[in-house]
Motif scaffolding. Structure first.
Motif, PDB file in Angstrom:
ATOM      1  N   LEU A 143       1.025  -1.215   0.014  1.00  0.00           N
ATOM      2  CA  LEU A 143      -0.008   0.074   0.018  1.00  0.00           C
ATOM      3  C   LEU A 143       0.889   1.142  -0.166  1.00  0.00           C
ATOM      4  O   LEU A 143       0.616   2.035  -0.672  1.00  0.00           O
ATOM      5  CB  LEU A 143      -0.878  -0.039   1.240  1.00  0.00           C
ATOM      6  CG  LEU A 143      -1.971  -1.246   1.249  1.00  0.00           C
ATOM      7  CD1 LEU A 143      -2.761  -1.291   2.474  1.00  0.00           C
ATOM      8  CD2 LEU A 143      -3.017  -1.056   0.192  1.00  0.00           C
ATOM      9  N   ALA A 144       1.840   1.230   0.851  1.00  0.00           N
ATOM     10  CA  ALA A 144       2.787   2.465   0.875  1.00  0.00           C
ATOM     11  C   ALA A 144       3.530   2.717  -0.536  1.00  0.00           C
ATOM     12  O   ALA A 144       3.685   3.815  -0.821  1.00  0.00           O
ATOM     13  CB  ALA A 144       3.846   2.307   2.057  1.00  0.00           C
ATOM     14  N   GLN A 145       3.811   1.523  -1.062  1.00  0.00           N
ATOM     15  CA  GLN A 145       4.576   1.637  -2.485  1.00  0.00           C
ATOM     16  C   GLN A 145       3.675   2.216  -3.528  1.00  0.00           C
ATOM     17  O   GLN A 145       4.078   2.455  -4.643  1.00  0.00           O
ATOM     18  CB  GLN A 145       5.196   0.242  -2.563  1.00  0.00           C
ATOM     19  CG  GLN A 145       6.543   0.088  -1.768  1.00  0.00           C
ATOM     20  CD  GLN A 145       7.532  -1.068  -1.813  1.00  0.00           C
ATOM     21  OE1 GLN A 145       6.844  -2.000  -2.907  1.00  0.00           O
ATOM     22  NE2 GLN A 145       8.416  -1.461  -1.159  1.00  0.00           N
ATOM     23  N   ILE A 146       2.320   1.820  -3.542  1.00  0.00           N
ATOM     24  CA  ILE A 146       1.662   2.309  -4.472  1.00  0.00           C
ATOM     25  C   ILE A 146       1.655   3.910  -4.484  1.00  0.00           C
ATOM     26  O   ILE A 146       1.728   4.644  -5.665  1.00  0.00           O
ATOM     27  CB  ILE A 146       0.179   1.773  -4.327  1.00  0.00           C
ATOM     28  CG1 ILE A 146      -0.118   0.363  -4.440  1.00  0.00           C
ATOM     29  CG2 ILE A 146      -0.876   2.826  -5.138  1.00  0.00           C
ATOM     30  CD1 ILE A 146      -1.496  -0.267  -4.058  1.00  0.00           C
ATOM     31  N   ILE A 147       1.872   4.258  -3.251  1.00  0.00           N
ATOM     32  CA  ILE A 147       2.001   5.723  -3.272  1.00  0.00           C
ATOM     33  C   ILE A 147       3.294   5.936  -3.629  1.00  0.00           C
ATOM     34  O   ILE A 147       3.678   7.223  -4.353  1.00  0.00           O
ATOM     35  CB  ILE A 147       1.558   6.362  -2.018  1.00  0.00           C
ATOM     36  CG1 ILE A 147       0.133   5.986  -1.703  1.00  0.00           C
ATOM     37  CG2 ILE A 147       1.981   7.724  -1.626  1.00  0.00           C
ATOM     38  CD1 ILE A 147      -0.506   6.132  -0.219  1.00  0.00           C
ATOM     39  N   ALA A 148       4.370   5.558  -3.073  1.00  0.00           N
ATOM     40  CA  ALA A 148       5.712   6.056  -3.058  1.00  0.00           C
ATOM     41  C   ALA A 148       6.444   5.869  -4.501  1.00  0.00           C
ATOM     42  O   ALA A 148       7.226   6.459  -5.041  1.00  0.00           O
ATOM     43  CB  ALA A 148       6.469   5.393  -2.033  1.00  0.00           C
ATOM     44  N   CYS A 149       5.843   4.665  -5.130  1.00  0.00           N
ATOM     45  CA  CYS A 149       6.395   4.325  -6.332  1.00  0.00           C
ATOM     46  C   CYS A 149       5.663   4.589  -7.513  1.00  0.00           C
ATOM     47  O   CYS A 149       6.206   4.886  -8.692  1.00  0.00           O
ATOM     48  CB  CYS A 149       6.712   2.907  -6.287  1.00  0.00           C
ATOM     49  SG  CYS A 149       7.937   2.431  -5.109  1.00  0.00           S
ATOM     50  N   ASP A 150       4.174   4.646  -7.320  1.00  0.00           N
ATOM     51  CA  ASP A 150       3.371   5.005  -8.593  1.00  0.00           C
ATOM     52  C   ASP A 150       2.848   6.259  -8.587  1.00  0.00           C
ATOM     53  O   ASP A 150       2.605   6.937  -9.865  1.00  0.00           O
ATOM     54  CB  ASP A 150       2.159   3.721  -8.463  1.00  0.00           C
ATOM     55  CG  ASP A 150       2.463   2.167  -8.528  1.00  0.00           C
ATOM     56  OD1 ASP A 150       3.649   1.843  -9.170  1.00  0.00           O
ATOM     57  OD2 ASP A 150       1.853   1.522  -8.228  1.00  0.00           O
ATOM     58  N   ILE A 151       2.580   6.783  -7.460  1.00  0.00           N
ATOM     59  CA  ILE A 151       1.890   8.331  -7.782  1.00  0.00           C
ATOM     60  C   ILE A 151       3.015   9.238  -7.440  1.00  0.00           C
ATOM     61  O   ILE A 151       3.222  10.167  -8.469  1.00  0.00           O
ATOM     62  CB  ILE A 151       0.880   8.457  -6.511  1.00  0.00           C
ATOM     63  CG1 ILE A 151      -0.236   7.291  -6.653  1.00  0.00           C
ATOM     64  CG2 ILE A 151       0.295   9.840  -6.729  1.00  0.00           C
ATOM     65  CD1 ILE A 151      -1.255   7.475  -5.500  1.00  0.00           C
ATOM     66  N   HIS A 152       3.783   9.092  -6.390  1.00  0.00           N
ATOM     67  CA  HIS A 152       4.644  10.455  -5.929  1.00  0.00           C
ATOM     68  C   HIS A 152       5.615  10.621  -7.172  1.00  0.00           C
ATOM     69  O   HIS A 152       6.082  11.836  -7.480  1.00  0.00           O
ATOM     70  CB  HIS A 152       5.333  10.041  -4.626  1.00  0.00           C
ATOM     71  CG  HIS A 152       6.301  11.164  -4.245  1.00  0.00           C
ATOM     72  ND1 HIS A 152       7.504  10.969  -4.069  1.00  0.00           N
ATOM     73  CD2 HIS A 152       5.897  12.619  -3.860  1.00  0.00           C
ATOM     74  CE1 HIS A 152       7.924  12.207  -3.760  1.00  0.00           C
ATOM     75  NE2 HIS A 152       7.242  13.042  -3.376  1.00  0.00           N
ATOM     76  N   PRO A 153       6.406   9.609  -7.592  1.00  0.00           N
ATOM     77  CA  PRO A 153       7.427  10.237  -8.543  1.00  0.00           C
ATOM     78  C   PRO A 153       7.117  10.890  -9.717  1.00  0.00           C
ATOM     79  O   PRO A 153       8.101  11.982  -9.956  1.00  0.00           O
ATOM     80  CB  PRO A 153       8.052   8.623  -9.104  1.00  0.00           C
ATOM     81  CG  PRO A 153       7.672   7.803  -7.687  1.00  0.00           C
ATOM     82  CD  PRO A 153       6.389   8.251  -7.402  1.00  0.00           C
ATOM     83  N   VAL A 154       6.031  10.745 -10.313  1.00  0.00           N
ATOM     84  CA  VAL A 154       5.497  11.338 -11.533  1.00  0.00           C
ATOM     85  C   VAL A 154       4.949  12.979 -10.861  1.00  0.00           C
ATOM     86  O   VAL A 154       4.741  13.614 -11.968  1.00  0.00           O
ATOM     87  CB  VAL A 154       4.670  10.801 -12.366  1.00  0.00           C
ATOM     88  CG1 VAL A 154       5.644   9.435 -13.224  1.00  0.00           C
ATOM     89  CG2 VAL A 154       3.498  10.224 -11.670  1.00  0.00           C
ATOM     90  N   ASN A 155       4.982  12.996  -9.770  1.00  0.00           N
ATOM     91  CA  ASN A 155       4.269  14.392  -9.304  1.00  0.00           C
ATOM     92  C   ASN A 155       5.446  14.998  -8.419  1.00  0.00           C
ATOM     93  O   ASN A 155       4.717  16.069  -7.898  1.00  0.00           O
ATOM     94  CB  ASN A 155       3.013  13.991  -8.545  1.00  0.00           C
ATOM     95  CG  ASN A 155       1.783  13.456  -9.784  1.00  0.00           C
ATOM     96  OD1 ASN A 155       1.551  14.369 -10.644  1.00  0.00           O
ATOM     97  ND2 ASN A 155       1.335  12.478  -9.766  1.00  0.00           N
ATOM     98  N   ASN A 156       6.580  14.738  -8.249  1.00  0.00           N
ATOM     99  CA  ASN A 156       7.350  15.212  -7.465  1.00  0.00           C
ATOM    100  C   ASN A 156       7.485  16.914  -7.996  1.00  0.00           C
ATOM    101  O   ASN A 156       7.517  16.906  -9.233  1.00  0.00           O
ATOM    102  CB  ASN A 156       8.525  14.498  -7.677  1.00  0.00           C
ATOM    103  CG  ASN A 156       9.585  15.068  -6.557  1.00  0.00           C
ATOM    104  OD1 ASN A 156      10.477  15.877  -6.937  1.00  0.00           O
ATOM    105  ND2 ASN A 156       9.638  14.556  -5.155  1.00  0.00           N
ATOM    106  N   LEU A 157       7.994  17.671  -7.087  1.00  0.00           N
ATOM    107  CA  LEU A 157       8.271  19.109  -7.643  1.00  0.00           C
ATOM    108  C   LEU A 157       9.066  19.249  -8.641  1.00  0.00           C
ATOM    109  O   LEU A 157       8.776  19.861  -9.825  1.00  0.00           O
ATOM    110  CB  LEU A 157       8.593  19.625  -6.313  1.00  0.00           C
ATOM    111  CG  LEU A 157       9.092  21.147  -6.640  1.00  0.00           C
ATOM    112  CD1 LEU A 157       7.763  22.052  -7.254  1.00  0.00           C
ATOM    113  CD2 LEU A 157       9.650  21.805  -5.276  1.00  0.00           C
ATOM    114  N   ARG A 158      10.045  18.402  -8.893  1.00  0.00           N
ATOM    115  CA  ARG A 158      11.334  18.428  -9.751  1.00  0.00           C
ATOM    116  C   ARG A 158      10.879  18.144 -10.973  1.00  0.00           C
ATOM    117  O   ARG A 158      10.995  18.762 -12.284  1.00  0.00           O
ATOM    118  CB  ARG A 158      12.598  17.652  -9.257  1.00  0.00           C
ATOM    119  CG  ARG A 158      12.283  16.287  -9.166  1.00  0.00           C
ATOM    120  CD  ARG A 158      13.554  15.645  -8.775  1.00  0.00           C
ATOM    121  NE  ARG A 158      13.630  14.190  -8.535  1.00  0.00           N
ATOM    122  CZ  ARG A 158      14.661  13.261  -8.410  1.00  0.00           C
ATOM    123  NH1 ARG A 158      15.936  13.776  -8.632  1.00  0.00           N
ATOM    124  NH2 ARG A 158      14.351  12.016  -8.141  1.00  0.00           N
TER     125      ARG A 158
END
Length: 214
Positions: free
Chosen positions: A97-112
């Motif tokens: 569950l944590a990695q769905i967020i950390a790996c699937d969502i967050h990387p493509v929406n990171n500030l950089r």
């Protein structure tokens, strides 16, 4: 213990929640991601985290720089108020569950990533926002299905006490709301988030409560 943090960083927010749930004292060291071209890219900070990202956690043993690694380290070194279940299946599910967020969502929406879309690829602010919303909605839809269909989901993401999965969920929901995403479309996520944000550990970790809040 020092936490290099930025009030609106969802990754730093995760670690703040975990530290608070465990009742651990720490010094918050703000690293502004926008001022002076980004303080996270300055030489002084790069000696702490060569990746140029927040968070970074320092104690008398080491420096760690990834939120999942930091929280699992805290869970092993400070085992009171565990954030992972005792059973192997439960631990695997919480990490999933944590990695769905950390790996699937967050990387493509990171500030950089969002800055690169505008500065280097010439996308408009509207296109950037569309990008953000598309990938967050895709990720939340998947996460909702995982939570809604599994009997392991209790009051929280897994069972009836907060775990690492909840530490990851709440910051992602906070960010989604900033971009006007309707969280009520994901009833299990909305229910768990509402329960979490009323807890003192989550309240104290909220971006508005940080020393560098703007």
């Amino acid at each position: 213990m020092k936490l290099y943090t930025y009030f609106r960083s969802s990754a730093a927010y995760r670690v703040r929640i975990a530290l608070n749930l465990k009742g651990l004292d720490y010094q918050a060291v703000p690293v502004h991601l926008l001022r002076e071209g980004g303080q996270h890219l300055m030489d002084d900070y790069l000696t702490i985290n060569p990746s140029g990202l927040v968070p970074a956690l320092q104690d008398d043993r080491m420096t760690l720089t990834q939120s999942m690694a930091i929280i699992e380290y805290l869970d092993e070194v400070y085992p009171l108020v565990p954030l992972l279940p005792k059973d192997a299946v439960g631990r695997a599910r919480v990490r999933e569950l944590a990695q769905i967020i950390a790996c699937d969502i967050h990387p493509v929406n990171n500030l950089r990533v969002l800055k690169y879309l505008v500065k280097h690829l010439g996308q408009s602010e509207e296109a950037k926002t569309d990008w953000y919303r598309h990938w967050v909605i895709e990720g939340l839809r998947s996460l909702e299905a995982h939570l809604a269909r599994n009997l392991g989901t209790g009051l929280f993401c897994h069972g009836d006490t907060p775990t690492i999965a909840d530490c990851f969920l709440v910051p992602q929901v906070f960010n989604a709301r900033r971009f006007d995403i309707d969280i009520d479309a994901y009833p299990t996520i909305a229910r768990i988030d509402a329960l979490c944000v009323d807890l003192p550990a989550f309240k104290a970790a909220h971006p508005s409560q940080q020393p560098d809040a703007e």
